[in-house]
Design an enzyme around this catalytic site. Structure first.
Site, PDB file in Angstrom:
ATOM      1  N   LYS A 120       0.817  -1.051  -0.159  1.00  0.00           N
ATOM      2  CA  LYS A 120       0.023   0.002  -0.037  1.00  0.00           C
ATOM      3  C   LYS A 120       0.978   1.209  -0.121  1.00  0.00           C
ATOM      4  O   LYS A 120       0.654   2.178  -0.779  1.00  0.00           O
ATOM      5  CB  LYS A 120      -1.012  -0.119   1.326  1.00  0.00           C
ATOM      6  CG  LYS A 120      -1.796   0.997   1.249  1.00  0.00           C
ATOM      7  CD  LYS A 120      -3.047   0.982   2.374  1.00  0.00           C
ATOM      8  CE  LYS A 120      -2.157   1.367   3.702  1.00  0.00           C
ATOM      9  NZ  LYS A 120      -3.373   1.518   4.709  1.00  0.00           N
ATOM     10  N   ASP A 138      -6.987   1.271   1.151  1.00  0.00           N
ATOM     11  CA  ASP A 138      -7.013   1.521   2.462  1.00  0.00           C
ATOM     12  C   ASP A 138      -8.591   1.144   2.828  1.00  0.00           C
ATOM     13  O   ASP A 138      -9.207   0.891   2.183  1.00  0.00           O
ATOM     14  CB  ASP A 138      -6.537   2.911   2.882  1.00  0.00           C
ATOM     15  CG  ASP A 138      -7.339   4.067   2.534  1.00  0.00           C
ATOM     16  OD1 ASP A 138      -8.500   3.758   1.787  1.00  0.00           O
ATOM     17  OD2 ASP A 138      -7.533   5.302   3.240  1.00  0.00           O
TER      18      ASP A 138
END
Length: 210
Positions: A120, A138
């Site tokens: 991420k 997220d």
């Protein structure tokens, strides 16, 4: 959800915010990398309060490495998990100095090899610092994608892969920012603000609020 509806949703988000940006404060790829690393399980507002003090003093790998772990902690101690994050950022700086001439590598494998950097974080840096069409999923993006049915998945990896597949090329660089901001301010977790949502009529969420 069909592709026509997806394109209309993204078109509206684009019209409302043609040039979306991260809410983390940064002026270089390195500052962004540090800020995103610090943001895990923390708010952007909280990270900015810390980095607004840190970066004027140390905003290069060499400068933060010279601060030392304890010195770095003094600037980020208001952030959750600051002890582990200070260790990771300090080790990260050493690797950037030793292996990358103090520069942030524009390379996924090299980024993910850095302490505290997962997929991420690498996606955010590649997208925001270097303009890659990556999508960092997220909790906000996961929620919005599943609620709207834009991209349904049981985990963040599934949603990321689905978004990469269904989002048209011209929207890919900015979709990360549109969805995170939409989740942060409109499609919030407990009670989404459907009445003020610009894509409410296109959204396939069954439990819409008034």
């Amino acid at each position: 959800m069909n592709n026509t509806k997806r394109r209309e949703i993204l078109g509206r988000l684009q019209a409302a915010n043609p040039h979306p940006k991260t809410e983390l404060n940064y002026t270089s790829p390195f500052e962004l990398l540090v800020a995103v690393t610090l943001s895990a399980q923390s708010t952007d507002v909280g990270v900015n309060k810390a980095t607004d003090k840190l970066f004027p003093v140390a905003n290069t790998p060499q400068a933060i490495w010279e601060l030392g772990v304890e010195g770095l902690k003094q600037y980020i101690k208001t952030i959750g998990l600051y002890n582990a994050k200070a260790e990771n950022v300090h080790k990260m700086c050493a690797i950037l100095i030793e292996q990358h001439a103090g520069e942030v590598p524009e390379n996924r494998e090299a980024l993910e090899a850095l302490p505290g950097v997962g997929r991420k974080t690498a996606n955010v840096v590649l997208n925001t610092a270097f303009g890659w069409p990556t999508i960092a999923v997220d909790t906000h993006i996961f929620r919005v994608s599943n609620r709207t049915k834009l991209a349904v998945g049981k985990n963040v990896d599934q949603v990321e892969q689905k978004l990469l597949k269904v989002v048209p090329k011209e929207f890919k660089v900015d979709v990360h920012h549109w969805l995170i901001l939409h989740g942060r301010y409109t499609c919030i977790a407990r009670k989404p603000r459907c009445g003020s949502c610009i894509i409410e009529d296109l959204c396939e969420f069954k439990d819409k609020t008034d």
